[in-house]
Design an enzyme around this catalytic site. Sequence first.
Site, mmCIF file in Angstrom:
data_model
loop_
_atom_site.group_PDB
_atom_site.id
_atom_site.type_symbol
_atom_site.label_atom_id
_atom_site.label_comp_id
_atom_site.label_asym_id
_atom_site.label_seq_id
_atom_site.Cartn_x
_atom_site.Cartn_y
_atom_site.Cartn_z
ATOM 1 C CG ASN A 9 -2.428 15.293 -11.711
ATOM 2 O OD1 ASN A 9 -1.294 15.645 -12.329
ATOM 3 N ND2 ASN A 9 -2.247 14.903 -10.482
ATOM 4 N NE ARG A 34 -0.435 17.660 -9.661
ATOM 5 C CZ ARG A 34 -1.323 17.732 -8.575
ATOM 6 N NH1 ARG A 34 -2.201 18.600 -8.666
ATOM 7 N NH2 ARG A 34 -1.253 17.031 -7.643
#
Length: 89
Positions: free
Chosen positions: A35, A17
Amino acid sequence: MLVHVTVSGRVQGVGFRYTTQQIAIKYNLTGWVQNQPDGTVELEVEGNKSSVDTFLKALEDSNNQFIRIDDMNVETLKDNKDYKSFIIK
C-alpha cells in the site's frame, strides 16, 4: 520480465494485496505488493512475459466484489531483480 505497477481505485482495505499475491503465486511469479500513503497500491512482478501478461489480465478481471481498479499504470523495467518469492510488504 520485470514490471512495476501502480494501481488506483478501491484497492486498500479490500484484500487487494492478498488477491495480488495469490494470483502471482498461481502463475509462478515473484516480487512484492504494498500500500502507498496516497491510497494506491504499488507492486513489482517478475517472471516470463507470458505469465506476467496473464497475471496482469487476471488482476484486472479479479472477481473480488470489493475491489475496483480505476487505473493500472504498468512500466516495464530493464533489469530483473531475481526475487525469490512474492511478498506482501
